[in-house]
Design a protein around this motif. Structure first.
Motif, PDB file in Angstrom:
ATOM      1  N   ILE A  22     -60.441 -44.240  34.412  1.00  0.00           N
ATOM      2  CA  ILE A  22     -59.106 -44.334  35.019  1.00  0.00           C
ATOM      3  C   ILE A  22     -58.915 -43.672  36.435  1.00  0.00           C
ATOM      4  N   VAL A  23     -59.797 -42.887  36.890  1.00  0.00           N
ATOM      5  CA  VAL A  23     -59.654 -42.449  38.259  1.00  0.00           C
ATOM      6  C   VAL A  23     -60.387 -43.310  39.061  1.00  0.00           C
ATOM      7  N   ALA A  24     -61.684 -43.767  38.624  1.00  0.00           N
ATOM      8  CA  ALA A  24     -62.276 -44.956  39.244  1.00  0.00           C
ATOM      9  C   ALA A  24     -61.435 -46.278  39.783  1.00  0.00           C
ATOM     10  N   GLU A  25     -60.432 -46.726  38.600  1.00  0.00           N
ATOM     11  CA  GLU A  25     -59.735 -47.782  39.092  1.00  0.00           C
ATOM     12  C   GLU A  25     -58.680 -47.134  40.173  1.00  0.00           C
ATOM     13  N   ASN A  26     -58.140 -46.106  39.962  1.00  0.00           N
ATOM     14  CA  ASN A  26     -57.243 -45.608  41.012  1.00  0.00           C
ATOM     15  C   ASN A  26     -57.602 -45.432  42.470  1.00  0.00           C
ATOM     16  N   LEU A  27     -58.911 -45.094  42.605  1.00  0.00           N
ATOM     17  CA  LEU A  27     -59.501 -44.838  43.932  1.00  0.00           C
ATOM     18  C   LEU A  27     -60.038 -46.150  44.419  1.00  0.00           C
ATOM     19  N   ARG A  28     -60.148 -47.250  43.647  1.00  0.00           N
ATOM     20  CA  ARG A  28     -60.195 -48.782  44.072  1.00  0.00           C
ATOM     21  C   ARG A  28     -59.206 -49.301  44.511  1.00  0.00           C
ATOM     22  N   VAL A  53     -63.854 -47.930  48.301  1.00  0.00           N
ATOM     23  CA  VAL A  53     -64.095 -47.613  47.159  1.00  0.00           C
ATOM     24  C   VAL A  53     -64.160 -49.009  46.377  1.00  0.00           C
ATOM     25  N   ARG A  54     -65.532 -49.286  45.779  1.00  0.00           N
ATOM     26  CA  ARG A  54     -65.527 -50.521  45.007  1.00  0.00           C
ATOM     27  C   ARG A  54     -66.555 -50.321  43.552  1.00  0.00           C
ATOM     28  N   PRO A  55     -66.404 -51.292  42.860  1.00  0.00           N
ATOM     29  CA  PRO A  55     -66.975 -51.006  41.295  1.00  0.00           C
ATOM     30  C   PRO A  55     -68.597 -50.802  41.915  1.00  0.00           C
ATOM     31  N   GLY A  56     -69.411 -49.989  40.931  1.00  0.00           N
ATOM     32  CA  GLY A  56     -70.391 -49.562  41.164  1.00  0.00           C
ATOM     33  C   GLY A  56     -71.510 -50.625  41.474  1.00  0.00           C
ATOM     34  N   TYR A  57     -72.108 -50.675  42.360  1.00  0.00           N
ATOM     35  CA  TYR A  57     -73.302 -51.754  43.025  1.00  0.00           C
ATOM     36  C   TYR A  57     -74.455 -51.340  41.911  1.00  0.00           C
ATOM     37  N   HIS A  58     -74.785 -52.425  41.156  1.00  0.00           N
ATOM     38  CA  HIS A  58     -75.988 -52.396  40.078  1.00  0.00           C
ATOM     39  C   HIS A  58     -75.833 -51.186  39.197  1.00  0.00           C
ATOM     40  N   MET A  59     -74.761 -50.874  38.773  1.00  0.00           N
ATOM     41  CA  MET A  59     -74.362 -49.962  37.825  1.00  0.00           C
ATOM     42  C   MET A  59     -73.288 -50.554  37.015  1.00  0.00           C
ATOM     43  N   ASN A  60     -72.843 -49.650  35.785  1.00  0.00           N
ATOM     44  CA  ASN A  60     -71.798 -49.776  34.837  1.00  0.00           C
ATOM     45  C   ASN A  60     -70.545 -49.799  35.815  1.00  0.00           C
ATOM     46  N   LYS A 106     -67.641 -49.914  34.808  1.00  0.00           N
ATOM     47  CA  LYS A 106     -66.492 -49.096  34.549  1.00  0.00           C
ATOM     48  C   LYS A 106     -66.600 -47.604  34.608  1.00  0.00           C
ATOM     49  N   HIS A 107     -67.758 -47.167  34.884  1.00  0.00           N
ATOM     50  CA  HIS A 107     -68.041 -45.676  35.044  1.00  0.00           C
ATOM     51  C   HIS A 107     -68.758 -45.305  36.313  1.00  0.00           C
ATOM     52  N   TRP A 108     -68.811 -46.011  37.357  1.00  0.00           N
ATOM     53  CA  TRP A 108     -69.707 -45.723  38.454  1.00  0.00           C
ATOM     54  C   TRP A 108     -68.815 -46.631  39.711  1.00  0.00           C
ATOM     55  N   ASN A 109     -68.486 -45.983  40.723  1.00  0.00           N
ATOM     56  CA  ASN A 109     -68.090 -46.359  41.910  1.00  0.00           C
ATOM     57  C   ASN A 109     -69.084 -46.452  43.105  1.00  0.00           C
ATOM     58  N   THR A 110     -69.057 -47.358  43.990  1.00  0.00           N
ATOM     59  CA  THR A 110     -69.897 -47.526  45.197  1.00  0.00           C
ATOM     60  C   THR A 110     -68.750 -47.115  46.489  1.00  0.00           C
ATOM     61  N   VAL A 111     -69.267 -46.098  47.215  1.00  0.00           N
ATOM     62  CA  VAL A 111     -68.459 -45.464  48.083  1.00  0.00           C
ATOM     63  C   VAL A 111     -69.013 -45.927  49.693  1.00  0.00           C
ATOM     64  N   THR A 112     -68.384 -46.656  50.396  1.00  0.00           N
ATOM     65  CA  THR A 112     -69.123 -46.905  51.727  1.00  0.00           C
ATOM     66  C   THR A 112     -68.512 -46.062  52.744  1.00  0.00           C
ATOM     67  N   LEU A 113     -69.400 -45.079  53.224  1.00  0.00           N
ATOM     68  CA  LEU A 113     -69.005 -43.995  54.108  1.00  0.00           C
ATOM     69  C   LEU A 113     -68.760 -44.696  55.555  1.00  0.00           C
ATOM     70  N   ASP A 114     -67.925 -45.539  55.750  1.00  0.00           N
ATOM     71  CA  ASP A 114     -67.595 -46.168  57.117  1.00  0.00           C
ATOM     72  C   ASP A 114     -66.368 -45.429  58.151  1.00  0.00           C
ATOM     73  N   ASP A 165     -68.215 -34.124  43.854  1.00  0.00           N
ATOM     74  CA  ASP A 165     -68.033 -32.961  42.693  1.00  0.00           C
ATOM     75  C   ASP A 165     -67.534 -33.687  41.458  1.00  0.00           C
ATOM     76  N   HIS A 166     -66.731 -34.513  41.324  1.00  0.00           N
ATOM     77  CA  HIS A 166     -66.025 -35.038  40.180  1.00  0.00           C
ATOM     78  C   HIS A 166     -67.506 -35.852  39.554  1.00  0.00           C
ATOM     79  N   SER A 167     -68.157 -36.284  40.264  1.00  0.00           N
ATOM     80  CA  SER A 167     -69.245 -37.179  39.475  1.00  0.00           C
ATOM     81  C   SER A 167     -70.383 -36.112  38.925  1.00  0.00           C
TER      82      SER A 167
END
Length: 116
Positions: A55-61, A67-74, A76-84, A97-99
């Motif tokens: 639920i948090v993942a969807e909100n962050l996206r 923040v996007r769905p996890g690259y090469h990951m599940n 539903k449970h992983w996000n990919t965060v671009t540090l731009d 911390d949450h992870s």
């Protein structure tokens, strides 16, 4: 920024660094379970794959373009965060911390207690 993220992740109790997929990505684990993957894309942006409550993942996206769905990951449970630069360092550290906390809470009680 990549080194800052690695150092911060390794400051977590019980955190270790591993390279199970070769020299890139750097994988941070607690008790052998991944909580962060840190790597660079073709444009040399630092990227983080972080575990997240679905639920948090969807909100962050929805709230952050970086923040996007996890690259090469599940996804539903992983996000990919671009540090731009679009997210504050504090926001990214809160996500890490949450992870870490998401992974720790799945560990046996005895191990959880030793990490707290």
């Amino acid at each position: 920024m990549k080194n800052t993220m690695i150092e911060y992740g390794l400051s977590k109790k019980g955190a270790t660094k591993d390279y199970p997929f070769g020299p890139d990505p750097v994988v941070l684990k607690v008790e052998g379970k991944m909580f962060a993957l840190i790597f660079e894309d073709k444009q040399e942006n630092c990227l983080l794959n972080l575990k997240c409550d679905p639920i948090v993942a969807e909100n962050l996206r929805e709230q952050h373009e970086a923040v996007r769905p996890g690259y090469h990951m599940n996804k539903k449970h992983w996000n990919t965060v671009t540090l731009d630069g679009s997210l504050s360092e504090e926001d990214v550290l809160v996500m890490m911390d949450h992870s870490y906390d998401m992974v720790v809470k799945t560990l046996p009680k005895r191990i959880r207690e030793s990490l707290s």
